[in-house]
Design a protein around this motif. Structure first.
Motif, PDB file in Angstrom:
ATOM      1  N   ARG A   1       0.827  -1.210   0.000  1.00 42.60           N
ATOM      2  CA  ARG A   1       0.000   0.000   0.000  1.00 42.60           C
ATOM      3  C   ARG A   1       0.866   1.266   0.000  1.00 42.60           C
ATOM      4  O   ARG A   1       0.954   1.968  -0.997  1.00 42.60           O
ATOM      5  CB  ARG A   1      -0.944  -0.036   1.220  1.00 42.60           C
ATOM      6  N   ASP A   2       1.559   1.524   1.090  1.00 47.71           N
ATOM      7  CA  ASP A   2       2.346   2.763   1.190  1.00 47.71           C
ATOM      8  C   ASP A   2       3.475   2.731   0.167  1.00 47.71           C
ATOM      9  O   ASP A   2       3.852   3.760  -0.407  1.00 47.71           O
ATOM     10  CB  ASP A   2       2.923   2.891   2.607  1.00 47.71           C
TER      11      ASP A   2
ATOM     12  N   GLN B   1       1.823   2.868  -3.651  1.00 46.21           N
ATOM     13  CA  GLN B   1       1.071   4.094  -3.964  1.00 46.21           C
ATOM     14  C   GLN B   1       1.991   5.181  -4.522  1.00 46.21           C
ATOM     15  O   GLN B   1       1.542   6.112  -5.172  1.00 46.21           O
ATOM     16  CB  GLN B   1       0.336   4.623  -2.718  1.00 46.21           C
TER      17      GLN B   1
ATOM     18  N   GLU C   1      -0.734  -4.731   4.890  1.00 44.04           N
ATOM     19  CA  GLU C   1      -1.703  -3.774   4.342  1.00 44.04           C
ATOM     20  C   GLU C   1      -1.633  -3.898   2.830  1.00 44.04           C
ATOM     21  O   GLU C   1      -0.602  -3.597   2.217  1.00 44.04           O
ATOM     22  CB  GLU C   1      -1.322  -2.364   4.800  1.00 44.04           C
TER      23      GLU C   1
ATOM     24  N   SER D   1      -3.718  -2.694   0.163  1.00 44.32           N
ATOM     25  CA  SER D   1      -4.074  -1.665  -0.825  1.00 44.32           C
ATOM     26  C   SER D   1      -4.899  -0.575  -0.149  1.00 44.32           C
ATOM     27  O   SER D   1      -5.001  -0.547   1.084  1.00 44.32           O
ATOM     28  CB  SER D   1      -4.867  -2.288  -1.981  1.00 44.32           C
ATOM     29  N   SER D   2      -5.475   0.301  -0.970  1.00 45.21           N
ATOM     30  CA  SER D   2      -6.333   1.389  -0.462  1.00 45.21           C
ATOM     31  C   SER D   2      -7.626   1.449  -1.251  1.00 45.21           C
ATOM     32  O   SER D   2      -7.581   1.445  -2.490  1.00 45.21           O
ATOM     33  CB  SER D   2      -5.656   2.749  -0.657  1.00 45.21           C
TER      34      SER D   2
ATOM     35  N   VAL E   1      -9.529   4.055  -1.945  1.00 52.02           N
ATOM     36  CA  VAL E   1      -9.664   5.510  -2.001  1.00 52.02           C
ATOM     37  C   VAL E   1     -10.123   5.882  -3.405  1.00 52.02           C
ATOM     38  O   VAL E   1     -10.296   5.008  -4.266  1.00 52.02           O
ATOM     39  CB  VAL E   1      -8.318   6.206  -1.650  1.00 52.02           C
TER      40      VAL E   1
ATOM     41  N   ALA F   1      -7.722  -2.212  -6.049  1.00 60.03           N
ATOM     42  CA  ALA F   1      -7.723  -2.767  -4.680  1.00 60.03           C
ATOM     43  C   ALA F   1      -8.663  -3.971  -4.548  1.00 60.03           C
ATOM     44  O   ALA F   1      -8.306  -4.990  -3.928  1.00 60.03           O
ATOM     45  CB  ALA F   1      -8.119  -1.678  -3.677  1.00 60.03           C
TER      46      ALA F   1
ATOM     47  N   CYS G   1      -6.472  -2.820   4.814  1.00 57.58           N
ATOM     48  CA  CYS G   1      -6.427  -1.856   3.711  1.00 57.58           C
ATOM     49  C   CYS G   1      -6.823  -0.487   4.249  1.00 57.58           C
ATOM     50  O   CYS G   1      -7.424  -0.395   5.315  1.00 57.58           O
ATOM     51  CB  CYS G   1      -7.400  -2.279   2.619  1.00 57.58           C
ATOM     52  N   LEU G   2      -6.469   0.541   3.491  1.00 57.63           N
ATOM     53  CA  LEU G   2      -6.808   1.912   3.878  1.00 57.63           C
ATOM     54  C   LEU G   2      -8.209   2.250   3.375  1.00 57.63           C
ATOM     55  O   LEU G   2      -8.540   1.923   2.225  1.00 57.63           O
ATOM     56  CB  LEU G   2      -5.797   2.840   3.192  1.00 57.63           C
TER      57      LEU G   2
ATOM     58  N   GLY H   1     -15.325   3.691   0.890  1.00 58.18           N
ATOM     59  CA  GLY H   1     -14.172   2.790   0.948  1.00 58.18           C
ATOM     60  C   GLY H   1     -14.464   1.573   1.808  1.00 58.18           C
ATOM     61  O   GLY H   1     -14.097   0.443   1.456  1.00 58.18           O
TER      62      GLY H   1
ATOM     63  N   CYS I   1       4.515   9.498   0.443  1.00 62.63           N
ATOM     64  CA  CYS I   1       3.134   9.983   0.367  1.00 62.63           C
ATOM     65  C   CYS I   1       3.060  10.940  -0.806  1.00 62.63           C
ATOM     66  O   CYS I   1       3.807  11.916  -0.866  1.00 62.63           O
ATOM     67  CB  CYS I   1       2.737  10.686   1.668  1.00 62.63           C
TER      68      CYS I   1
END
Ligand code: HMG
Ligand code: MG
Length: 310
Positions: A17-18, A21, A48, A50-51, A53, A64, A81-82, A88, A242
């Motif tokens: 994820r982080d 992204q 984690e 994915s996201s 969003v 995701a 996940c985020l 979401g 980010c």
């Protein structure tokens, strides 16, 4: 110092994820699935993936749902996940996620750039996530970003971080991850902020999330470990960043953290050799070298036909 180190640490792997992204080169869904399956086989206990969003904001993670459906879920691994909002959460529930994470920043400008809302509006929107998630039997984690500094506003008042942590705990999240989004914290500052937060939130409900932009992540982690915090967010290879924090480098590398912990006799359950193999593969997918120092040493030793310690 080092009188209160935990005997065991949970690594919360945020690479898929982080890490992803922030990668410019599009990674196919099946490569992501293979990547996460390889991580699941390393002994990691939390990943984690994915996201959920707005895909216009983070195009790399637009798949995701397909990723969540495609991965093999290993028993003993928690997949999260985020999610920024109810939309979401609904998408995450539809694909059987068992844990979600909400996120906000301790500084208004970063929060606005990241989620297009004020901090107050963001927290209010969490009510649409936390209670329904819990009703569905889903655990909710929360991130507080820009804890040690903001790319737009500079210094961040620790009192704001403490207030947000207290508020999130009262709203029912099981863990709060304190993010050094731009990797600017240093150990004395980290100790000061963590001690203040620990007055409100017990160590077992906290996680540390350090980006390693200026090379201080491991030193900062040691401070938190010695205060009894035993969950560490890290990304394989040191991937990450980010998109709304220009110049922020990757998360502290999982390989480097695991090497450090094992060297101090702290268990993680992670097989460092398997981690390095997975790291090498993702390196060729993203098309650049991994920043992990341990990985470089390991590959060098391997090339020389030696075994590296760890
Ligand atoms: P917005 O544009 O203000 O949202 O974005 P909106 O509510 O006005 O909706 C706009 C459109 O987005 C609508 O679609 C919604 O349906 C859609 P349209 O009608 O235009 O077709 N939408 C969604 N689609 C899919 N999934 C959703 C979703 N929600 C709305 N969940 C929003 C607000 C929060 C959605 C947006 O700002 C966003 O997606 N932001 C994501 C930012 C992000 O992922 N940042 C990186 C992660 S945070 C981080 O890296 C820090 C961390 O690692 C810790 C640290 O290092 O400190 C966690
Ligand atoms: Mg991060």
């Amino acid at each position: 110092m080092f009188d209160h180190l935990p005997s065991e640490v949970t690594i919360y792997e945020v690479g898929p994820r982080d890490g992803l992204q922030n990668e410019a080169r599009p990674i196919s869904t099946s490569d992501k699935v293979t990547f996460i399956d390889a991580l699941s086989a390393t002994g990691l206990r939390a990943i984690e993936i994915s996201s959920f969003v707005n895909p216009k904001w983070i195009p790399q993670l637009a798949d995701a749902a397909e990723v969540a459906r495609g991965i093999r879920r290993s028993p003993g691994v928690r997949y999260s996940c985020l999610v920024p909002n109810r939309t979401g959460l609904d998408k995450a529930l539809a694909v059987g996620m068992e844990e979600v994470a909400v996120f906000l920043s301790a500084s208004e400008t970063h929060n606005r750039k990241n989620v297009n809302k004020t901090i107050v509006e963001t927290i209010a929107a969490f009510d649409e996530v936390i209670a329904p998630a819990q009703a569905a039997g889903i655990r909710v984690r929360a991130y507080v970003s820009t804890v040690y500094g903001c790319p737009y506003e500079g210094a961040v008042d620790p009192a704001v971080v403490v207030r947000l942590a207290r508020d999130l705990r009262q709203r029912g999240v099981y863990q709060i991850s304190l993010g050094d989004t731009i990797g600017i914290g240093t150990p004395v500052q980290v100790r000061d902020v963590l001690l203040r937060v620990l007055d409100e939130v017990p160590a077992q409900e906290l996680a540390m999330h350090f980006h390693d932009t200026r090379g201080t992540a491991l030193a900062n982690l040691l401070v938190g470990l010695d205060l009894g915090i035993s969950t560490i967010d890290s990304a394989i290879g040191g991937l990450g960043g980010c998109p709304y924090a220009p110049g922020a480098a990757g998360n502290v590398a999982t390989e480097d953290v695991v090497f450090l912990l094992h060297g101090m006799g702290i268990k993680t359950g992670v097989d460092l050799e398997a981690l390095c193999n997975a790291s090498q593969r993702i390196s060729s997918l993203v098309g650049h070298e991994m920043p992990s120092k341990y990985l470089k040493a390991h590959l060098g030793a391997r090339a020389r036909g030696q075994r590296s310690r760890g």
